[in-house]
Design an enzyme around this catalytic site. Structure first.
Site, PDB file in Angstrom:
ATOM      1  N   ASP A  32     -11.524  -7.829   9.538  1.00 46.51           N
ATOM      2  CA  ASP A  32     -11.370  -8.477  10.762  1.00 46.51           C
ATOM      3  C   ASP A  32     -12.463  -8.937  10.801  1.00 46.51           C
ATOM      4  O   ASP A  32     -12.825 -10.504  10.656  1.00 46.51           O
ATOM      5  CB  ASP A  32      -9.654  -9.555  11.158  1.00 46.51           C
ATOM      6  CG  ASP A  32      -9.394  -8.165  11.818  1.00 46.51           C
ATOM      7  OD1 ASP A  32      -9.807  -6.962  12.471  1.00 46.51           O
ATOM      8  OD2 ASP A  32      -8.026  -8.032  11.900  1.00 46.51           O
ATOM      9  N   ASP A  36       0.498  -1.120  -0.090  1.00 45.24           N
ATOM     10  CA  ASP A  36       0.028   0.242  -0.106  1.00 45.24           C
ATOM     11  C   ASP A  36       0.601   1.335  -0.276  1.00 45.24           C
ATOM     12  O   ASP A  36       0.399   2.003  -0.030  1.00 45.24           O
ATOM     13  CB  ASP A  36      -0.570  -0.028   0.853  1.00 45.24           C
ATOM     14  CG  ASP A  36      -1.873  -0.586   0.625  1.00 45.24           C
ATOM     15  OD1 ASP A  36      -2.279  -1.331   0.277  1.00 45.24           O
ATOM     16  OD2 ASP A  36      -3.558  -0.613   1.612  1.00 45.24           O
TER      17      ASP A  36
HETATM   18  O1  LIG Z   1      -4.077   0.777   4.426  1.00 44.80           O
HETATM   19  C1  LIG Z   1      -3.683  -0.097   4.948  1.00 44.80           C
HETATM   20  C2  LIG Z   1      -3.740  -0.079   6.840  1.00 44.80           C
HETATM   21  C3  LIG Z   1      -2.243  -1.673   7.356  1.00 44.80           C
HETATM   22  N1  LIG Z   1      -2.229  -1.784   6.489  1.00 44.80           N
HETATM   23  C4  LIG Z   1      -1.443  -3.529   7.340  1.00 44.80           C
HETATM   24  O2  LIG Z   1      -2.375  -3.980   7.667  1.00 44.80           O
HETATM   25  C5  LIG Z   1      -2.028  -4.698   8.785  1.00 44.80           C
HETATM   26  C6  LIG Z   1      -1.955  -4.956  10.133  1.00 44.80           C
HETATM   27  O3  LIG Z   1      -1.565  -3.166  10.429  1.00 44.80           O
HETATM   28  P1  LIG Z   1      -0.822  -2.819  11.691  1.00 44.80           P
HETATM   29  O4  LIG Z   1      -0.507  -1.307  12.047  1.00 44.80           O
HETATM   30  O5  LIG Z   1       0.569  -4.877  12.568  1.00 44.80           O
HETATM   31  O6  LIG Z   1      -1.879  -3.492  13.287  1.00 44.80           O
HETATM   32  P2  LIG Z   1      -1.941  -4.409  13.949  1.00 44.80           P
HETATM   33  O7  LIG Z   1      -2.660  -3.170  15.001  1.00 44.80           O
HETATM   34  O8  LIG Z   1      -0.562  -5.409  14.374  1.00 44.80           O
HETATM   35  O9  LIG Z   1      -2.928  -5.659  13.701  1.00 44.80           O
HETATM   36  C7  LIG Z   1      -3.718  -6.209  14.355  1.00 44.80           C
HETATM   37  O10 LIG Z   1      -5.804  -5.202  13.663  1.00 44.80           O
HETATM   38  C8  LIG Z   1      -5.417  -5.335  12.848  1.00 44.80           C
HETATM   39  C9  LIG Z   1      -6.951  -4.296  12.954  1.00 44.80           C
HETATM   40  O11 LIG Z   1      -6.698  -2.967  13.044  1.00 44.80           O
HETATM   41  C10 LIG Z   1      -5.698  -6.259  11.961  1.00 44.80           C
HETATM   42  O12 LIG Z   1      -5.772  -5.703  10.158  1.00 44.80           O
HETATM   43  C11 LIG Z   1      -4.092  -7.296  12.346  1.00 44.80           C
HETATM   44  O13 LIG Z   1      -4.817  -8.618  11.208  1.00 44.80           O
HETATM   45  C12 LIG Z   1      -3.880  -7.542  13.053  1.00 44.80           C
HETATM   46  O14 LIG Z   1      -2.414  -8.121  13.464  1.00 44.80           O
HETATM   47  C13 LIG Z   1      -0.057  -4.258   8.611  1.00 44.80           C
HETATM   48  O15 LIG Z   1       0.588  -5.684   7.876  1.00 44.80           O
HETATM   49  C14 LIG Z   1       0.463  -3.260   7.079  1.00 44.80           C
HETATM   50  O16 LIG Z   1       1.017  -3.626   6.597  1.00 44.80           O
HETATM   51  C15 LIG Z   1      -2.271  -2.542   4.968  1.00 44.80           C
HETATM   52  O17 LIG Z   1      -2.261  -3.369   4.799  1.00 44.80           O
HETATM   53  N2  LIG Z   1      -2.605  -0.942   4.430  1.00 44.80           N
END
Ligand SMILES: O=c1ccn([C@@H]2O[C@H](COP(=O)(O)OP(=O)(O)O[C@H]3O[C@H](CO)[C@@H](O)[C@H](O)[C@H]3O)[C@@H](O)[C@H]2O)c(=O)[nH]1
Ligand SMILES: [Mn+2]
Length: 728
Positions: free
Chosen positions: A440, A136
């Site tokens: 999710d 992204d």
């Molecule tokens: O516009 C976006 C925003 C995020 N991501 C991806 O989404 C994932 C999760 O983002 P992160 O910032 O690491 O969030 P976390 O809080 O660690 O993630 C948890 O919470 C999210 C929901 O809030 C879920 O989507 C994730 O799978 C879950 O691991 C990462 O690989 C990002 O690269 C994208 O691809 N596009």
């Protein structure tokens, strides 16, 4: 002969004892509420506060009941990969693996590549694996890193297979493994390690300079996509098949087939909303459908490497099981972190959720989809309802031959444009749902309500390991997104109790609501950490006195509940100190993240704000990391959340000192009796003890992570305000 099952389901032990304890706590709660309801003081100071206590305790009681759903009869699943091998050999379904990344700054390409390599190296027929990276950030640096690993994989995959190593993320493997003793193995180990380190250095130095060397750019046609000066928020769709597993020339150093490897950056234009991770996932679903079109889709966050090379086979045991497989829509693995400190200073280890809550949900219809480490059927992800006669086509994707890579890429690009989804069901009935910060969870809920089940597989050797937040600010932010997301589901038409009614079991709905109701916990908690202490200072009792028999349920419930929660944490692998830290963070999150979660959800319902998704950084600066290792809380820059934390801490300190003064030292009519204020003193005292690190950060520490002076000053102001504002 009856066929052997591919997996077994076992109940957790000790349930009779657990239920006995739960029943006594429940009786205690009833008595406690009975006392509150029948002893409301007559009009005068304290009446309103008393009713407030009643409301807060009613809420806590209700929430406690909700949390029992997952503790009543949790189960454990065990898959038999040897039986799978005996029955199917290599006749296994194809799998598409999706990795999402968003920002090369907070998610460095070298970290993402270690994840991708670990996924390419699964112990699974490589011609049946396709790995897709959605970027992204639309960054040439990430594409360059993918190009690098498409070459390195030719060394890495045979190395993994020959020595059967774990984990198969080169970063994690070389950080943890000792040199092999055998001289031949040592030579290979060192040469692969050198290759990996040199490659990482090239990727990192490109990332530092922000540029890819010109002599590299001419080596792959994909780099020309960036010729037109594109930005992360404004660019055409990019799909590049870096390794085409269907091509007989795509082999590793030993002549084995390589898995397919694809880079995708969906189109971004400022005038079109991109729907964050859900939008990326949906684009991946479509793009993969013209390249590999596997019946199973697995997805991970970019920092979650595969830690167990058998987890695809493990997941297949569930999908291919003759008796239950046809009901299963997805297989979820826990989210584990490798960067938690021993005592879990920010309460971020998800041990209790992983060991208790998700397996508890599995009893009633399956765990939530938590967004990472999850295997889905492509069909259910695309909206299919459960029907008894549905037959999965497990051969799907095996035959697709590519006539021409360029044509396939062009077709794929047309599926990743901004306008493709207009006037379609994507983001609603198809793919991941849009408009929710926890895309999710809401998607998984919809799948459950379409009649499917899910299963939870918690392997002894963790399936996936990622990076958790390492500062207080990151923790607060992540929990704000989570609590807000889950609460907005609860308030929407997807409320588990309404939407799930008649479609899922009541305890399943309750299990979902544990997270849906995280956010509203903030209000009664805020009340409980402010009012009793303040009233101690004012000399107004809010609890039964020591000699009253009514004090028993109060003591019983709070003591037993906390002993149990400590026991649960210990049995999930936390330390006692870790449990204590988690209690502090439980309070901190409730008075900051969850409070902000409530406020923002309400603003959204009223149409005053839009949804956001702030990506959690996966790197931190050296000074910060050091304090994190030493488990010293990190504040640093001023923020309104810190003002709340500091104000509550300070208020309780003042109230405790003032209250004790009136009990011990004062004389005459100012003197207060300890037996009347006993519980209030204990509550206030516990709050002061739990806040000790906050006082240190305000008044004693000198490092850069201390609470900024402006925050301390503001909190002093608010405490004065609280003390002098009349509240009757
Ligand atoms: O516009 C976006 C925003 C995020 N991501 C991806 O989404 C994932 C999760 O983002 P992160 O910032 O690491 O969030 P976390 O809080 O660690 O993630 C948890 O919470 C999210 C929901 O809030 C879920 O989507 C994730 O799978 C879950 O691991 C990462 O690989 C990002 O690269 C994208 O691809 N596009
Ligand atoms: Mn993450």
């Amino acid at each position: 002969m009856e066929r052997q099952r591919l997996f077994a389901t076992e109940k957790h032990g000790g349930r009779a004892l657990y239920r006995l304890h739960a029943v006594t706590v429940f009786l205690g709660i009833c008595l406690l509420l009975g006392y509150r309801a029948t002893h409301v003081p007559a009009a005068g100071p304290g009446r309103a506060a008393w009713l407030g206590m009643l409301a807060a305790e009613l809420w806590f009681a209700f929430y406690w009941v909700i949390t029992q759903s997952v503790r009543w009869c949790p189960i454990r699943r065990r898959a038999f990969v040897d039986r799978l091998a005996a029955r199917f050999g290599d006749r296994l379904p194809c799998v598409d693996i999706f990795v999402c990344t968003a920002d090369p700054q907070s998610e460095p390409p070298s970290l993402v590549m270690a994840t991708v390599l670990s996924l390419m190296a699964y112990n699974y027929p490589p011609e049946k694996l396709s790995v897709y990276l959605s970027d992204d950030g639309g960054s040439i640096l990430t594409f360059y890193a993918m190009w690098e690993i498409s070459a390195f994989a030719k060394h890495w995959l045979p190395f993994c297979r020959r020595y059967n190593i774990e984990p198969r993320s080169p970063a994690a493997y070389f950080a943890a493994s000792d040199k092999p003793h055998d001289p031949h193995a040592l030579q290979e180990w060192s040469s692969v390690k050198d290759l990996y380190e040199e490659m990482t250095e090239r990727i990192d130095s490109a990332a530092r300079s922000g540029k890819v060397p010109e002599e590299i750019k001419v080596q792959h046609k994909g780099f020309s996509e960036w010729n037109t000066g594109i930005t992360s928020k404004d660019h055409h769709p990019i799909v590049q098949i870096l390794i085409d597993g269907k091509n007989s020339n795509a082999v590793d150093n030993e002549g084995n087939v390589l898995p397919t490897l694809v880079y995708m950056a969906r189109e971004k234009r400022p005038q079109y909303h991109h729907n964050f991770k859900a939008g990326a996932m949906n684009a991946l679903i479509r793009v993969s459908s013209v390249i590999s079109n596997s019946p199973i889709i697995m997805n991970v966050d970019c920092d979650m490497y595969s830690n167990n090379s058998d987890s695809i086979r493990d997941a297949m045991c569930f999908f291919l099981d003759e008796e239950m497989g046809h009901k299963i829509a997805f297989v979820q693995y826990p989210q584990n972190y490798n960067n938690m400190t021993k005592n879990n200073i920010y309460g971020n280890s998800l041990n209790v959720i992983n060991e208790v809550e998700l397996s508890g949900l599995d009893t009633w219809g399956g765990p939530l989809y938590i967004g990472t480490g999850c295997f889905h059927r492509r069909e259910t992800l695309c909206g299919r309802r459960f029907t008894k006669d549905y037959k999965e086509d497990w051969d799907r994707g095996i035959k697709t031959e590519h006539s021409c890579i360029e044509k396939t890429e062009e077709k794929a690009k047309s599926l990743a444009t901004c306008t493709y989804e207009h006037n379609t069901q994507w983001g609603d009935e198809m793919g991941l749902k849009y408009g929710c910060p926890v895309e999710d969870v809401i998607t998984g809920l919809a799948i459950h309500c379409r009649g499917w089940e899910s299963v939870y597989s918690n392997l002894p050797r963790a399936g996936f390991i990622g990076v958790g937040p390492t500062t207080l600010a990151q923790t607060i932010l992540q929990h704000k997104r989570w609590s807000e997301g889950n609460f907005s589901i609860f308030l929407s038409k997807f409320c588990p109790f309404l939407y799930g009614h008649g479609k899922t079991k009541l305890p399943h709905q309750m299990g979902y609501s544990i997270y849906g109701l995280w956010a509203p916990n903030s209000l009664p908690t805020l009340y409980y950490v402010v009012i009793p202490s303040l009233f101690l200072l004012k000399g107004i009792p809010l609890f039964p006195e020591v000699m009253s028999p009514w004090i028993t349920p109060f003591i019983y419930v709070s003591v037993v509940k906390n002993i149990y929660s400590a026991y649960e944490a210990l049995s999930c692998g936390e330390t006692l100190r870790g449990w204590w830290n988690a209690q502090r963070m439980w309070m901190v999150k409730r008075i900051t993240s969850y409070l902000y979660g409530v406020i923002d959800t309400i603003r959204k319902v009223l149409g005053l704000s839009n949804m956001g998704f702030v990506v959690s950084p996966k790197v931190s600066d050296e000074d910060e990391s050091k304090r994190y290792e030493q488990e010293i809380m990190e504040f640093g820059t001023p923020s309104s959340e810190y003002v709340i934390i500091a104000t509550i801490a300070l208020l309780n300190l003042v109230c405790l000192v003032g209250g004790l003064y009136q009990i011990i030292l004062a004389s005459g009519e100012n003197k207060m009796a300890l037996n009347v204020f006993f519980l209030q003193v204990i509550l206030c005292g516990v709050l002061v003890i739990i806040n000790v690190p906050i006082y240190e950060a305000m008044f004693l520490r000198k490092d850069r992570g201390r609470i900024p002076f402006s925050v301390t000053l503001a909190s002093i102001g608010f405490v004065m305000l609280a003390l002098f504002v009349p509240f009757f």
